[in-house]
Design an enzyme around this catalytic site. Structure first.
Site, short mmCIF file in Angstrom:
data_model
loop_
_atom_site.label_atom_id
_atom_site.label_comp_id
_atom_site.label_asym_id
_atom_site.label_seq_id
_atom_site.Cartn_x
_atom_site.Cartn_y
_atom_site.Cartn_z
N SER A 317 0.88 -1.15 0.00
CA SER A 317 0.00 0.00 0.00
C SER A 317 0.92 1.20 0.00
O SER A 317 1.76 1.35 0.88
CB SER A 317 -0.86 0.00 1.26
OG SER A 317 -1.50 1.24 1.37
N ARG A 318 0.80 2.03 -1.05
CA ARG A 318 1.79 3.10 -1.18
C ARG A 318 1.49 4.34 -0.35
O ARG A 318 2.40 5.03 0.06
CB ARG A 318 1.96 3.49 -2.64
CG ARG A 318 2.60 2.38 -3.40
CD ARG A 318 3.15 2.77 -4.73
NE ARG A 318 3.56 1.53 -5.37
CZ ARG A 318 2.77 0.81 -6.14
NH1 ARG A 318 1.56 1.24 -6.42
NH2 ARG A 318 3.17 -0.34 -6.64
N VAL A 319 0.23 4.63 -0.12
CA VAL A 319 -0.07 5.88 0.57
C VAL A 319 -0.84 5.71 1.88
O VAL A 319 -0.87 6.62 2.70
CB VAL A 319 -0.85 6.86 -0.34
CG1 VAL A 319 0.05 7.40 -1.43
CG2 VAL A 319 -2.08 6.21 -0.94
#
Ligand code: ATP
Ligand code: MG
Length: 460
Positions: A317-319
């Protein structure tokens, strides 16, 4: 140089005449070819992407999709067998609109927002343009509010935030739909007093109607239908309807966004949408490439009974981490580390005969954490429970429990803490953060709970 008013009038008149003639001829085209729900139309050079067109001979409407130099691809909304080569097509100058708003909640609609559930008409006063092109990378606010899935493995290690685009990916029958449905069910908490409500839209693309009905039933049984809209273009619907479904879902979601509210849109699934794209011979902006992370589900895990079958090693999950609840961040760091160590040692442990003590411990811990992260269907966890559970796992509390007692102990622990340490429980759920004081209290509670559980179960 001076221009006399009469001259201007005459020039304008000439121009207006041209314009009138143009309306007559250039806003009417002819069908060149029909097939796969698409009419190829010649002679509509002013047609816009997403514009509604009419086939006056039959009263059927269509949607202009791919605009080429000399022809327009029109998706036929209705019975394509009624349209033939040579038919007239008229531009309407209107972009297709669909009903949006709270009147859609609890309803099952098609890609045009028309009801499919025999519950009567949709009493919506508001409409939204159905934009039929995928947006590019749009300006977004940073992600700062969590979107809790209620799934322990996700909220702890792959946290998703509001405003994020997360892909759920995996082979057939690995639990993709289930994870998304659980995500929706967990939003029920946000509709409780004091919550920040998340409205949900479940877009079913190219699925069998029976499967969609099952999802609707699950949502209903879990009290999630009241805040959810179901958009369906099933496998038996035209490619055009399947193509439009995600855009309809997005438009319904945008209504909430534009009102400053929150929406979760699930597209299940975009591979079916891509198939519909290809059938329309349309060159898509790749929707899938613009995501902020992926949750990978794996058949090996699924068949080994590790469900949800999330491969936490390769899911990202990048953000969402920016929005993760503080207490969860505090306990999840250690969880990620221990799970990573476990994956490393588990890989070579199969070939080693005698393992040193620390490796043995890492294996033991990893197995218990894996067990702890298992979760049944439609049973999302609140954040407080998740934190208590993961804190117990990473602090080694479960290490000397038999594996098959881990799940049972977890429920025992929740009950125990709520009953014996209600202030600690309250403090954790209201602050959603841990200080050393609270940590001590929880450790004490955990120790007592374990002792009581062992006595109850006759474990030494
Ligand atoms: P498809 O590729 O067919 O769309 P899918 O990946 O969406 O499948 P699901 O339909 O969600 O998978 O799940 C497949 C099966 O596994 C279903 O019978 C579902 O009930 C079961 N299942 C999914 N997740 C879990 C879980 N956490 N615990 C127990 N059973 C599960
Ligand atoms: Mg599915």
């Amino acid at each position: 140089m001076a221009i006399r008013p009469e001259e201007i009038t005459s020039i304008l008149e000439q121009e207006l005449n041209k314009f009138d003639r143009k309306t007559d001829t250039e806003h009417v085209g002819t069908v060149l070819q029909v097939g796969d729900g698409i009419a190829r139309v010649y002679g509509l050079p002013d047609c816009q992407m997403g514009e509604l067109v009419e086939f006056p001979d039959t009263g059927i409407q269509g949607l202009a999709l791919n605009l080429e130099e000399s022809s327009v691809g029109v998706v036929i909304i209705g019975d394509e067998t009624k349209i033939k080569e040579g038919d007239t097509v008229r531009e309407t100058g209107r972009i297709i609109q669909i009903p949006v708003g709270k009147a859609l909640l609890g309803r099952v609609v098609n890609s045009l927002g028309q009801p499919l559930d025999n519950q009567g008409p949709i009493n919506s006063t508001e409409t939204q343009r159905l934009e039929v092109t995928a947006p590019g990378v749009v300006e977004r606010q940073p992600v700062r509010e969590p979107l809790q899935s209620g799934v322990k493995a996700i909220d702890s290690m792959i946290p998703v935030g509001r405003g994020q685009r997360e892909l759920v990916i995996g082979d057939r029958q690995t639990g993709k739909t289930s994870v998304c449905v659980d995500f929706i069910i967990n939003q029920k908490r946000t509709h409780e007093p004091g919550g920040s409500p998340v409205f949900c839209i479940y877009v079913a693309i190219g699925q069998k109607m029976a499967n969609v009905a099952r999802v609707v039933e699950t949502l209903r049984e879990n009290g999630a239908l009241d805040y959810t809209v179901i958009v369906v273009a099933s496998a038996s619907d035209s490619n055009a309807m399947q193509y439009m479904a995600p855009f309809a879902g997005a438009a319904i979601g945008e209504y909430f966004r534009d009102k400053g509210q929150h929406a979760l849109v699930v597209y299940d699934d975009l591979t079916k949408h891509a198939t519909a794209y290809r059938a329309l011979a349309y060159i898509p902006t790749n929707v899938i490439s613009i995501t902020d992370g992926q949750i990978y589900l794996e058949p090996d895990l699924f068949f080994a009974g590790i469900r949800p079958a999330i491969n936490v090693g390769i899911s990202v999950s990048r953000v969402g981490g920016n929005a993760q609840v503080k207490a969860m961040k505090q306990v999840a760091g250690k969880l990620k580390l221990e799970m990573a160590q476990y994956r490393d040692v588990a890989a070579f442990a199969q070939f080693a005969s005698d393992l040193d003590r620390s490796t043995q411990l890492q294996l033991l811990r990893g197995q218990r954490l894996t067990e702890l992260l298992k979760q049944g269907l439609t049973s999302p966890y609140g954040v407080t429970e998740q934190v208590i559970s993961i804190f117990a796992g990473t602090s080694g509390l479960l290490d000397d429990l038999p594996l098959d007692k881990v799940g049972e102990f977890e429920s025992f622990l929740f009950t125990f803490i709520k009953k014996e340490y209600p202030e600690a429980y309250e403090e954790l759920s209201s602050k959603l953060a841990m200080d050393s004081d609270l940590e001590e209290k929880l450790k004490k509670a955990n120790g007592e709970a374990l002792a009581a559980f062992k006595t109850q179960e006759g474990i030494k």
